[in-house]
Scaffold this active site. Structure first.
Site, mmCIF file in Angstrom:
data_model
loop_
_atom_site.group_PDB
_atom_site.id
_atom_site.type_symbol
_atom_site.label_atom_id
_atom_site.label_comp_id
_atom_site.label_asym_id
_atom_site.label_seq_id
_atom_site.Cartn_x
_atom_site.Cartn_y
_atom_site.Cartn_z
ATOM 1 N N ASP A 36 -8.874 22.409 -30.085
ATOM 2 C CA ASP A 36 -9.855 21.380 -30.457
ATOM 3 C C ASP A 36 -10.507 21.571 -32.078
ATOM 4 O OD1 ASP A 36 -9.083 20.683 -28.076
ATOM 5 O OD2 ASP A 36 -10.613 21.030 -26.565
HETATM 6 N N1 URA Z 1 -8.078 24.910 -24.652
HETATM 7 C C1 URA Z 1 -9.218 23.753 -24.662
HETATM 8 O O1 URA Z 1 -10.055 23.545 -23.804
HETATM 9 N N2 URA Z 1 -9.842 23.667 -25.869
HETATM 10 C C2 URA Z 1 -8.703 24.596 -26.909
HETATM 11 O O2 URA Z 1 -8.940 24.238 -27.562
HETATM 12 C C3 URA Z 1 -8.031 25.818 -26.916
HETATM 13 C C4 URA Z 1 -7.663 25.435 -24.969
#
Ligand code: URA
Length: 236
Positions: free
Chosen positions: A103
Site C-alpha cells: 500500500d
Molecule cells: N497488507 C496490507 O494491508 N497492506 C500492504 O501493503 C501489504 C499487506
C-alpha cells in the site's frame, strides 16, 4: 535454438542508454561486437555468447534484474502513474515492475524486477512464500488475536484467509507472516478482529530480509544467493 536479440535491444536493456543514443554511439564507432566496430544496431546477436563493448566497457549480460527497495511511504507500488510518484520512478533502472504491491502508506521490502515468472512464483499462494510484516495497531493485542490469525481469519466480506503466523513483539506490535497477497490483506485481517493498523512494514519475503542499510527510497540489486532466499521458505 539460440535466443537471438537485436543489438540495440540488448544494450538498451542492460544499460541506461536510449535507443537513439545507441544509434549515435554505433555511428561514432563506440560499439564493438566481438572486438570489431559494429555500426548497425539491428544486427541479431546471442547475448549469452557475443561480447558487446560500449564506450570501452564490456556488457555483463543479465537476463533479468532484481532490485530490493526499502519502500518509503507516499510512493505507489506501480511502474507508472499519471500523478503519483511510483517505485520505478525512484529506481535507477526503468522497464521494471514491482513483484506484488505494498500500500502507499506501507514501508519496507519490495522486489522490483523484469522477471514475470519469478514474480508469479513469489506471489502465488500455492508456492507458500511467506511475507513477513511488522504491524503496529491502535490498541493492546490479546491472545485471542493470535488464535484467530492462526486459525484463518474470515474477512468482513466473507473471504477466508489461509492460516497466518502471529507473534506479538510488544503490546501494540506484532510480526505477521502470510503467504497470500489479497488487497490490504494485513489491514483487513486486523480489522476483522476490530483493530486498526497504524503502521505496516514488510521486513522479509521467504528467507530474504530487508537490508537495513537501505534508507527509505534506496534500492540495490539482489545477489543470486539472495534471489534464491526468496524461495527458501523455512518458517520459524
Ligand atoms: N497488507 C496490507 O494491508 N497492506 C500492504 O501493503 C501489504 C499487506
Amino acid at each position: 535454438m539460440k535466443n537471438l536479440e537485436r543489438l540495440d535491444k540488448i544494450i538498451s536493456t542492460q544499460t541506461s542508454y536510449s535507443r537513439k543514443e545507441i544509434k549515435k554511439l554505433a555511428r561514432t564507432g563506440d560499439i564493438l561486437l566481438n572486438s570489431a566496430v559494429c555500426k548497425s544496431v539491428d544486427v541479431k546477436i546471442d547475448p549469452e555468447k557475443d561480447i558487446v563493448t560500449v564506450c570501452g566497457e564490456v556488457l555483463q549480460y543479465r537476463q533479468f534484474v532484481y532490485y530490493m527497495m526499502n519502500k518509503p511511504k507516499g510512493v505507489l507500488s506501480a511502474s507508472n502513474d499519471r500523478s503519483a510518484t511510483t517505485v520505478v520512478d525512484i529506481l535507477p533502472e526503468k522497464n521494471l515492475f514491482p513483484a506484488g504491491r505494498l500500500d502507499k502508506d506501507t514501508t519496507g521490502l519490495l522486489i522490483i524486477t523484469d522477471d514475470g515468472d519469478f514474480a508469479h512464483r513469489m506471489l502465488s499462494p500455492n508456492k507458500k512464500v511467506y511475507k513477513h510484516y511488522v504491524a503496529t495497531v491502535d490498541k493492546k493485542l490479546t491472545e485471542s488475536v493470535k488464535t484467530e490469525f492462526e486459525n484463518g481469519i474470515v474477512l468482513a466480506d466473507g473471504t477466508v484467509c489461509q492460516k497466518a503466523y502471529f507473534d506479538a513483539i510488544d503490546d501494540y506490535t506484532a510480526l505477521v507472516k502470510i503467504c497470500e497477497g489479497k488487497f490490504h490483506q494485513v489491514k483487513k485481517m486486523f480489522a476483522a478482529c476490530s483493530y486498526i493498523v497504524l503502521e505496516l512494514e514488510r521486513v522479509q519475503i521467504g528467507q530474504l530480509s530487508l537490508d537495513r542499510s537501505l534508507s527509505y527510497g534506496q534500492s540495490r540489486e539482489l545477489t543470486k544467493e539472495e534471489i534464491n532466499l526468496v524461495f527458501r521458505n523455512k518458517i520459524d
